[in-house]
Design a protein around this motif. Structure first.
Motif, PDB file in Angstrom:
ATOM      1  N   ALA A 128      -0.403  -4.686 -13.329  1.00 57.49           N
ATOM      2  CA  ALA A 128      -1.291  -4.819 -14.311  1.00 57.49           C
ATOM      3  C   ALA A 128      -2.564  -5.758 -14.069  1.00 57.49           C
ATOM      4  O   ALA A 128      -3.457  -5.649 -14.963  1.00 57.49           O
ATOM      5  N   PHE A 129      -2.747  -6.145 -12.864  1.00 51.63           N
ATOM      6  CA  PHE A 129      -3.780  -7.013 -12.549  1.00 51.63           C
ATOM      7  C   PHE A 129      -4.802  -6.210 -11.781  1.00 51.63           C
ATOM      8  O   PHE A 129      -4.260  -5.598 -10.736  1.00 51.63           O
ATOM      9  N   ARG A 130      -5.942  -6.180 -11.843  1.00 56.17           N
ATOM     10  CA  ARG A 130      -7.056  -5.893 -11.105  1.00 56.17           C
ATOM     11  C   ARG A 130      -7.371  -6.549  -9.956  1.00 56.17           C
ATOM     12  O   ARG A 130      -7.983  -6.083  -9.144  1.00 56.17           O
ATOM     13  N   GLY A 131      -7.045  -7.875  -9.858  1.00 62.46           N
ATOM     14  CA  GLY A 131      -7.248  -8.789  -8.835  1.00 62.46           C
ATOM     15  C   GLY A 131      -7.727 -10.066  -9.398  1.00 62.46           C
ATOM     16  O   GLY A 131      -7.844 -10.254 -10.579  1.00 62.46           O
ATOM     17  N   GLY A 132      -8.184 -10.831  -8.525  1.00 68.61           N
ATOM     18  CA  GLY A 132      -8.600 -12.198  -8.745  1.00 68.61           C
ATOM     19  C   GLY A 132      -8.814 -12.934  -7.781  1.00 68.61           C
ATOM     20  O   GLY A 132      -9.219 -12.752  -6.414  1.00 68.61           O
ATOM     21  N   TYR A 133      -8.549 -14.147  -7.894  1.00 66.01           N
ATOM     22  CA  TYR A 133      -8.764 -15.460  -6.935  1.00 66.01           C
ATOM     23  C   TYR A 133      -8.018 -16.424  -7.267  1.00 66.01           C
ATOM     24  O   TYR A 133      -7.516 -17.001  -8.204  1.00 66.01           O
ATOM     25  N   LEU A 134      -7.618 -17.452  -6.141  1.00 64.82           N
ATOM     26  CA  LEU A 134      -7.249 -18.497  -6.271  1.00 64.82           C
ATOM     27  C   LEU A 134      -8.087 -19.851  -5.416  1.00 64.82           C
ATOM     28  O   LEU A 134      -8.656 -19.452  -4.663  1.00 64.82           O
ATOM     29  N   LEU A 135      -8.094 -20.858  -6.047  1.00 63.65           N
ATOM     30  CA  LEU A 135      -8.617 -22.050  -5.399  1.00 63.65           C
ATOM     31  C   LEU A 135      -7.782 -23.032  -4.935  1.00 63.65           C
ATOM     32  O   LEU A 135      -6.886 -23.348  -5.759  1.00 63.65           O
ATOM     33  N   ALA A 136      -7.831 -23.499  -3.721  1.00 60.59           N
ATOM     34  CA  ALA A 136      -6.989 -24.267  -3.179  1.00 60.59           C
ATOM     35  C   ALA A 136      -7.735 -25.568  -2.457  1.00 60.59           C
ATOM     36  O   ALA A 136      -8.762 -25.386  -2.128  1.00 60.59           O
ATOM     37  N   GLY A 137      -7.054 -26.768  -2.368  1.00 60.39           N
ATOM     38  CA  GLY A 137      -7.638 -27.787  -1.908  1.00 60.39           C
ATOM     39  C   GLY A 137      -7.779 -27.825  -0.392  1.00 60.39           C
ATOM     40  O   GLY A 137      -7.323 -27.144   0.305  1.00 60.39           O
ATOM     41  N   THR A 138      -8.961 -28.642   0.029  1.00 57.68           N
ATOM     42  CA  THR A 138      -9.495 -28.839   1.242  1.00 57.68           C
ATOM     43  C   THR A 138      -9.392 -30.296   1.825  1.00 57.68           C
ATOM     44  O   THR A 138      -9.629 -30.405   3.112  1.00 57.68           O
ATOM     45  N   CYS A 139      -8.957 -31.006   0.914  1.00 57.39           N
ATOM     46  CA  CYS A 139      -9.138 -32.470   1.420  1.00 57.39           C
ATOM     47  C   CYS A 139      -7.892 -33.256   1.284  1.00 57.39           C
ATOM     48  O   CYS A 139      -7.245 -33.660   2.049  1.00 57.39           O
ATOM     49  N   ALA A 140      -7.681 -33.765  -0.136  1.00 56.10           N
ATOM     50  CA  ALA A 140      -6.605 -34.508  -0.514  1.00 56.10           C
ATOM     51  C   ALA A 140      -5.126 -33.799  -0.316  1.00 56.10           C
ATOM     52  O   ALA A 140      -4.186 -34.544   0.416  1.00 56.10           O
ATOM     53  N   PHE A 141      -5.249 -32.458  -0.570  1.00 55.00           N
ATOM     54  CA  PHE A 141      -3.923 -31.755  -0.548  1.00 55.00           C
ATOM     55  C   PHE A 141      -4.275 -30.371  -0.129  1.00 55.00           C
ATOM     56  O   PHE A 141      -4.275 -29.435  -0.710  1.00 55.00           O
ATOM     57  N   PRO A 142      -4.533 -30.417   1.289  1.00 52.24           N
ATOM     58  CA  PRO A 142      -5.264 -29.303   1.870  1.00 52.24           C
ATOM     59  C   PRO A 142      -4.070 -27.787   1.474  1.00 52.24           C
ATOM     60  O   PRO A 142      -2.997 -27.907   1.939  1.00 52.24           O
ATOM     61  N   GLY A 143      -4.819 -26.606   1.014  1.00 53.58           N
ATOM     62  CA  GLY A 143      -4.001 -25.573   1.024  1.00 53.58           C
ATOM     63  C   GLY A 143      -3.215 -25.612  -0.330  1.00 53.58           C
ATOM     64  O   GLY A 143      -2.642 -24.382  -0.732  1.00 53.58           O
ATOM     65  N   ARG A 144      -3.082 -26.641  -1.238  1.00 52.95           N
ATOM     66  CA  ARG A 144      -2.442 -26.528  -2.516  1.00 52.95           C
ATOM     67  C   ARG A 144      -3.173 -25.748  -3.482  1.00 52.95           C
ATOM     68  O   ARG A 144      -4.410 -26.169  -3.723  1.00 52.95           O
ATOM     69  N   VAL A 145      -2.584 -24.969  -4.213  1.00 57.63           N
ATOM     70  CA  VAL A 145      -3.553 -24.287  -5.251  1.00 57.63           C
ATOM     71  C   VAL A 145      -3.702 -25.053  -6.519  1.00 57.63           C
ATOM     72  O   VAL A 145      -2.905 -25.530  -7.376  1.00 57.63           O
ATOM     73  N   ALA A 146      -4.906 -24.775  -6.745  1.00 58.75           N
ATOM     74  CA  ALA A 146      -5.381 -25.731  -7.884  1.00 58.75           C
ATOM     75  C   ALA A 146      -5.744 -24.893  -9.016  1.00 58.75           C
ATOM     76  O   ALA A 146      -5.876 -25.564 -10.277  1.00 58.75           O
TER      77      ALA A 146
END
Length: 200
Positions: A69-87
């Motif tokens: 049901a999803f056409r796509g999108g994006y995720l934003l993740a940390g680069t400093c305090a919690f690298p890689g964690r999805v925000a």
């Protein structure tokens, strides 16, 4: 017609604007866990390296594949305090109709109660609702669903949903600024005339 649509939705929304959703905060969207390690969700993501956000260098972006049901999108993740964690997770629905948006909003109200805020415009070209939560760790979480009739600079046409952990976003911003201190330029003097600052 747009004003009528706006008022019909806004009456319901503003009636509950002072009450925040009491349900437990949502923790995932489209199979991706908010606060989880982005590397765990590679099957949902396009190949390639994460790209830094130009206007938010403390976060990196990974595009999400179209699925179901999803056409796509994006995720934003940390680069400093919690690298890689999805925000943040943002997904666009394959169904871009207003009726589908109304069904989504109704289902979300059934699950989370009345929205905390209306996130549309007065003309009715953009309709939207926002729910606000505090999770078990005391972090601020927002859930926004929006519909837009037109493609624009600020909104995608169709229906989108966004789930954001603002505590993670803020932690990443503070960490990045601490590691990349910038000297602020002195304030510019106030111009004697505004003539050169106005469009012609």
């Amino acid at each position: 017609m747009h004003l009528v649509r706006f008022l019909a939705l806004a009456v319901c929304v503003f009636a509950g604007a002072t009450a925040l959703a009491q349900s437990p905060a949502p923790t995932s969207l489209g199979g991706i866990d908010l606060g989880g390690d982005a590397a765990r969700f590679g099957r949902y993501l396009h190949q390639g390296r994460a790209k830094p956000m130009e206007d938010a260098p403390s976060l990196s972006r990974r595009n999400i594949k179209a699925s179901g049901a999803f056409r796509g999108g994006y995720l934003l993740a940390g680069t400093c305090a919690f690298p890689g964690r999805v925000a943040r997770i943002k997904l666009k629905y394959a169904d871009d109709g207003e009726e589908f948006f109304r069904r989504l909003s109704g289902a979300l109200m059934d699950r989370y109660g009345l929205p905390a805020e209306y996130k549309g415009d007065l003309e009715g070209r953009v309709l939207g609702n926002k729910w606000s939560f505090t999770n078990a760790q005391g972090e601020s979480i927002s859930l926004i669903v929006q519909h837009s009739d037109t493609e624009g600079l600020d909104h995608d046409k169709g229906n989108v949903i966004k789930l954001t952990n603002w505590a993670l976003v803020e932690a990443e911003r503070r960490c990045y600024e601490a590691r990349h201190p910038q000297t602020s330029p002195p304030p510019a003097p106030a111009p004697a005339s505004l003539d050169g600052l106005l469009p012609r």
